[in-house]
Motif scaffolding. Structure first.
Motif, PDB file in Angstrom:
ATOM      1  N   PRO A  16      17.674 -71.573 -80.773  1.00  0.00           N
ATOM      2  CA  PRO A  16      16.892 -70.903 -81.646  1.00  0.00           C
ATOM      3  C   PRO A  16      16.038 -70.203 -80.116  1.00  0.00           C
ATOM      4  O   PRO A  16      16.580 -71.290 -79.373  1.00  0.00           O
ATOM      5  N   PRO A  17      15.303 -69.862 -80.144  1.00  0.00           N
ATOM      6  CA  PRO A  17      14.191 -69.219 -78.528  1.00  0.00           C
ATOM      7  C   PRO A  17      13.496 -70.508 -78.660  1.00  0.00           C
ATOM      8  O   PRO A  17      13.408 -70.960 -76.889  1.00  0.00           O
ATOM      9  N   GLU A 257       8.827 -66.012 -83.649  1.00  0.00           N
ATOM     10  CA  GLU A 257       9.989 -65.907 -82.788  1.00  0.00           C
ATOM     11  C   GLU A 257       8.240 -65.710 -81.702  1.00  0.00           C
ATOM     12  O   GLU A 257       9.110 -65.893 -80.287  1.00  0.00           O
ATOM     13  N   ALA A 260       7.293 -69.099 -80.249  1.00  0.00           N
ATOM     14  CA  ALA A 260       8.142 -70.093 -79.878  1.00  0.00           C
ATOM     15  C   ALA A 260       8.786 -69.569 -78.156  1.00  0.00           C
ATOM     16  O   ALA A 260       8.089 -70.586 -77.659  1.00  0.00           O
ATOM     17  N   LYS A 261       9.249 -67.882 -78.074  1.00  0.00           N
ATOM     18  CA  LYS A 261       8.977 -67.340 -76.795  1.00  0.00           C
ATOM     19  C   LYS A 261       7.595 -68.065 -76.164  1.00  0.00           C
ATOM     20  O   LYS A 261       7.671 -68.214 -74.853  1.00  0.00           O
TER      21      LYS A 261
END
Length: 288
Positions: A16-17, A257, A260-261
């Motif tokens: 996962p990122p 996502e 998260a990034k």
């Protein structure tokens, strides 16, 4: 400035990122103090293992570069070792150390240079850091906690370096309070494009008390969730104080996502003496 996630692409096997290249290898440093041959052997095993995508750079002191190079010549790695150079020889030793690394590009790929700041974190010193370290290498500077600490953090960011926060050590005073960590996160997250690195005593994912020392350790998952809340306006202190691993894991898992990034652009990476421990914790929390 490039973030850690951009610097090294997410690893294999669907990491996962939020956890891609999160854990830098500090096996050479206390409390592990692993010998160079064993530290390198374990690092390369992890780099080819199932959770390789979680693994970041290998940390080595500038004073031990000859030893590192000697061992790498024996190992003959297929690809250069991603390296963070820890400056233990003073700022004046930086150019020579970088020159040594760059002369062995078949063995070493310099990604990061880390060093403690002088007590006043003055601008002349920071400008010399910028001059000595190539632009494509991340500069990490650790201001000393104490009076004026956050001003030092701001100065580090303004000069294009990542501030580092030390989260523990051998004595109780080495562990920053929840308020100190929250204030640090507030300063970094409030500076557009800034990233930070964490180090020391983040062995486990979730905040806990060490039964041997009685010290309360911060958790790296707490830091990730607190960083996410910093960016979204949530309760940062509550995230740092939480000992509920399931709740923290659920919150981390629910991050889209892009969020998260964004978290990882803020929280670049952290140094861990053991790669197995954080991977095991993430596995138990069903995050890997």
């Amino acid at each position: 400035m490039s973030s850690a996630v951009e610097l090294t692409p997410p690893g294999p096997r669907g990491i996962p990122p939020l956890f891609a290249r999160l854990v830098d290898d500090s096996a050479l440093f206390p409390p592990a103090d692993v010998a160079m041959p064993e530290a390198l052997r374990a690092h390369f095993e992890s780099r080819s293992g199932e959770h390789a995508g979680v693994l970041g750079v290998f940390l080595c002191q500038a004073s031990r570069l000859p030893e590192l190079i000697t061992e790498l010549i024996k190992i003959k790695p297929k690809e250069p070792l991603p390296l963070s150079l820890i400056i233990d020889t003073g700022l004046g030793g930086v150019p020579k150390a970088i020159s040594i690394v760059e002369s062995r590009s078949e063995l070493l790929s310099l990604r990061m240079v880390e060093m403690p700041a002088p007590s006043d974190v003055d601008e002349v010193w920071l400008e010399r850091v910028s001059e000595f370290v190539p632009e494509d290498v991340i500069r990490v500077v650790e201001p000393r906690r104490g009076v004026g600490w956050l001003d030092g953090v701001r100065n580090v960011i303004e000069h294009g370096s990542w501030p580092k926060i030390r989260c523990g050590g051998k004595a109780g005073e080495n562990f920053p309070s929840v308020d100190e960590v929250a204030d640090f996160l507030s300063v970094v997250s409030g500076s557009p494009g800034a990233s930070f690195k964490a180090t020391n005593s983040l062995h486990r994912a979730v905040r806990h008390v060490d039964p041997e020392t009685g010290f309360t350790h911060h958790g790296f998952l707490n830091l990730l969730v607190a960083s996410a809340r910093c960016l979204s306006g949530g309760d940062v202190r509550a995230a740092l104080e939480s000992t509920d691993g399931k709740a923290l894991a659920d919150e981390a898992r629910a991050l889209p996502e892009p969020a998260a990034k964004a978290v990882r652009e803020l929280f670049g990476s952290y140094a861990a003496a053991s790669f197995a421990e954080p991977v095991a914790d993430l596995g138990e929390l069903e995050l890997l």
